[in-house]
Design a protein around this motif. Structure first.
Motif, PDB file in Angstrom:
ATOM      1  N   ASP A  85      -0.941 -45.096  48.308  1.00 46.87           N
ATOM      2  CA  ASP A  85      -0.969 -43.638  48.419  1.00 46.87           C
ATOM      3  C   ASP A  85      -2.394 -43.145  48.640  1.00 46.87           C
ATOM      4  O   ASP A  85      -3.332 -43.655  48.020  1.00 46.87           O
ATOM      5  N   PRO A  86      -2.574 -42.141  49.506  1.00 47.56           N
ATOM      6  CA  PRO A  86      -3.926 -41.641  49.779  1.00 47.56           C
ATOM      7  C   PRO A  86      -4.531 -40.936  48.577  1.00 47.56           C
ATOM      8  O   PRO A  86      -3.838 -40.228  47.838  1.00 47.56           O
ATOM      9  N   ILE A  87      -5.817 -41.132  48.376  1.00 50.21           N
ATOM     10  CA  ILE A  87      -6.542 -40.472  47.291  1.00 50.21           C
ATOM     11  C   ILE A  87      -7.280 -39.270  47.877  1.00 50.21           C
ATOM     12  O   ILE A  87      -8.133 -39.430  48.759  1.00 50.21           O
ATOM     13  N   PRO A  88      -6.969 -38.067  47.429  1.00 54.92           N
ATOM     14  CA  PRO A  88      -7.692 -36.908  47.956  1.00 54.92           C
ATOM     15  C   PRO A  88      -9.167 -36.975  47.586  1.00 54.92           C
ATOM     16  O   PRO A  88      -9.524 -37.472  46.518  1.00 54.92           O
ATOM     17  N   ASP A  89     -10.027 -36.511  48.507  1.00 57.47           N
ATOM     18  CA  ASP A  89     -11.455 -36.516  48.216  1.00 57.47           C
ATOM     19  C   ASP A  89     -11.811 -35.359  47.293  1.00 57.47           C
ATOM     20  O   ASP A  89     -10.931 -34.621  46.832  1.00 57.47           O
ATOM     21  N   SER A  90     -13.085 -35.193  47.019  1.00 57.24           N
ATOM     22  CA  SER A  90     -13.523 -34.165  46.065  1.00 57.24           C
ATOM     23  C   SER A  90     -13.224 -32.748  46.552  1.00 57.24           C
ATOM     24  O   SER A  90     -13.222 -31.806  45.759  1.00 57.24           O
ATOM     25  N   GLU A  91     -12.942 -32.606  47.857  1.00 61.35           N
ATOM     26  CA  GLU A  91     -12.594 -31.295  48.412  1.00 61.35           C
ATOM     27  C   GLU A  91     -11.079 -31.097  48.483  1.00 61.35           C
ATOM     28  O   GLU A  91     -10.613 -30.073  48.977  1.00 61.35           O
ATOM     29  N   GLY A  92     -10.336 -32.114  48.040  1.00 57.87           N
ATOM     30  CA  GLY A  92      -8.884 -31.998  48.043  1.00 57.87           C
ATOM     31  C   GLY A  92      -8.219 -32.418  49.338  1.00 57.87           C
ATOM     32  O   GLY A  92      -7.027 -32.153  49.539  1.00 57.87           O
ATOM     33  N   ASN A  93      -8.954 -33.089  50.218  1.00 60.90           N
ATOM     34  CA  ASN A  93      -8.400 -33.513  51.502  1.00 60.90           C
ATOM     35  C   ASN A  93      -7.814 -34.918  51.403  1.00 60.90           C
ATOM     36  O   ASN A  93      -8.435 -35.819  50.844  1.00 60.90           O
ATOM     37  N   PHE A  94      -6.640 -35.095  51.976  1.00 59.78           N
ATOM     38  CA  PHE A  94      -5.974 -36.390  52.008  1.00 59.78           C
ATOM     39  C   PHE A  94      -6.231 -37.071  53.345  1.00 59.78           C
ATOM     40  O   PHE A  94      -6.193 -36.424  54.389  1.00 59.78           O
ATOM     41  N   ALA A  95      -6.473 -38.378  53.299  1.00 62.83           N
ATOM     42  CA  ALA A  95      -6.599 -39.143  54.540  1.00 62.83           C
ATOM     43  C   ALA A  95      -5.233 -39.200  55.218  1.00 62.83           C
ATOM     44  O   ALA A  95      -4.218 -39.421  54.567  1.00 62.83           O
ATOM     45  N   ILE A  96      -5.217 -38.983  56.516  1.00 63.62           N
ATOM     46  CA  ILE A  96      -3.971 -38.985  57.269  1.00 63.62           C
ATOM     47  C   ILE A  96      -3.745 -40.369  57.876  1.00 63.62           C
ATOM     48  O   ILE A  96      -4.654 -40.959  58.456  1.00 63.62           O
ATOM     49  N   SER A  97      -2.538 -40.889  57.730  1.00 67.36           N
ATOM     50  CA  SER A  97      -2.219 -42.176  58.340  1.00 67.36           C
ATOM     51  C   SER A  97      -0.835 -42.100  58.970  1.00 67.36           C
ATOM     52  O   SER A  97       0.052 -41.410  58.460  1.00 67.36           O
ATOM     53  N   ASN A  98      -0.679 -42.777  60.076  1.00 63.75           N
ATOM     54  CA  ASN A  98       0.615 -42.835  60.739  1.00 63.75           C
ATOM     55  C   ASN A  98       1.421 -43.959  60.112  1.00 63.75           C
ATOM     56  O   ASN A  98       1.075 -45.121  60.247  1.00 63.75           O
ATOM     57  N   LYS A  99       2.464 -43.582  59.413  1.00 66.32           N
ATOM     58  CA  LYS A  99       3.275 -44.587  58.748  1.00 66.32           C
ATOM     59  C   LYS A  99       4.747 -44.266  58.915  1.00 66.32           C
ATOM     60  O   LYS A  99       5.134 -43.095  59.062  1.00 66.32           O
ATOM     61  N   VAL A 100       5.559 -45.300  58.910  1.00 67.37           N
ATOM     62  CA  VAL A 100       7.007 -45.152  58.974  1.00 67.37           C
ATOM     63  C   VAL A 100       7.606 -46.086  57.938  1.00 67.37           C
ATOM     64  O   VAL A 100       6.947 -47.019  57.458  1.00 67.37           O
ATOM     65  N   LEU A 101       8.837 -45.833  57.588  1.00 71.44           N
ATOM     66  CA  LEU A 101       9.527 -46.745  56.695  1.00 71.44           C
ATOM     67  C   LEU A 101       9.981 -47.974  57.483  1.00 71.44           C
ATOM     68  O   LEU A 101      10.379 -47.866  58.650  1.00 71.44           O
ATOM     69  N   LEU A 102       9.918 -49.116  56.852  1.00 71.02           N
ATOM     70  CA  LEU A 102      10.354 -50.349  57.503  1.00 71.02           C
ATOM     71  C   LEU A 102      11.786 -50.211  58.012  1.00 71.02           C
ATOM     72  O   LEU A 102      12.138 -50.748  59.060  1.00 71.02           O
ATOM     73  N   ALA A 103      12.612 -49.462  57.294  1.00 74.18           N
ATOM     74  CA  ALA A 103      14.016 -49.277  57.669  1.00 74.18           C
ATOM     75  C   ALA A 103      14.167 -48.613  59.034  1.00 74.18           C
ATOM     76  O   ALA A 103      15.218 -48.726  59.670  1.00 74.18           O
ATOM     77  N   GLU A 104      13.143 -47.908  59.495  1.00 74.59           N
ATOM     78  CA  GLU A 104      13.224 -47.204  60.775  1.00 74.59           C
ATOM     79  C   GLU A 104      12.945 -48.117  61.971  1.00 74.59           C
ATOM     80  O   GLU A 104      13.166 -47.729  63.114  1.00 74.59           O
TER      81      GLU A 104
END
Length: 218
Positions: A129-148
């Motif tokens: 899970d992404p850890i928000p930085d000190s400004e509250g921003n989450f790193a964005i990643s392109n992910k899908v469920l294996l089931a898809e």
């Protein structure tokens, strides 16, 4: 300063808003918190009085700007502590959630800032899970469920949807870990179960398992 219970509710609303973008219902929040709807109603009133949430009848509750900031701060602390427990204290990834649930309510900003620095500013927790930085921003990643994915497709395992100890222990038992390449050899049309290649070994997994593994495809 907010109470432990108030922070837990804000965090729960934050997570539920992904499934309920127009508003989180009282019943959904009660299920998430394993409590009665009447208790949820009382808490929503308290949070509304503190301008942390907005509630509309028949639509549900949503976080305000300050409510979201507080929720993200708690999530940031929780995930940093999980990294610390796994990387520095040798905890297994199925052991850290409950401990981090307690540590996430520590109020010292300086401690969390130094913890982040000590860990070399990690971007993800042990569950991916992404850890928000000190400004509250989450790193964005392109992910899908294996089931898809379908037969012949592949990707790197980067996270889990279900972080319960039981599921994580299942993954450990079957040598499924983050960072591994998963190749789909077969996919059954009947029940969506899969035969996958993992580290050179073949493994049959159910749709329940594939629906709880996040994959990054090339």
């Amino acid at each position: 300063m907010f109470s432990l219970s108030e922070e837990n509710y804000l965090k729960a609303i934050f997570h539920l808003e992904r499934a309920y973008p127009t508003g989180v219902s009282t019943n959904a929040l009660a299920d998430e918190m394993s409590t009665k709807a009447s208790s949820v109603t009382d808490m929503i009133k308290r949070l509304s009085e503190k301008k942390l949430v907005a509630y509309k009848k028949y639509q549900g509750v949503k976080l305000s700007k300050s409510g979201r900031e507080t929720a993200v701060e708690v999530i940031r602390k929780h995930r940093l502590w999980e990294v610390f427990l796994v990387d520095k204290l040798g905890f297994a990834w199925d052991e850290v959630h409950e401990v981090a649930e307690q540590l996430e309510h520590i109020k010292s900003d300086k401690l969390i800032k130094e913890l982040d620095r000590f860990l070399d500013f990690p971007k993800r927790d042990p569950h991916g899970d992404p850890i928000p930085d000190s400004e509250g921003n989450f790193a964005i990643s392109n992910k899908v469920l294996l089931a898809e994915l379908n037969k012949g497709e592949s990707g790197i395992c980067i996270g889990v949807k279900d972080s319960s100890p039981e599921f994580l222990q299942y993954l450990d038992k079957n040598n499924i870990a983050l960072g591994q390449l998963i190749v789909i050899l077969e996919k059954e049309s009947f029940d969506q179960s899969m035969l996958i290649n993992l580290n050179g070994s073949e493994l049959k997994i159910s749709n329940v398992i594939s629906s709880n593994l996040y994959i990054k495809t090339s």
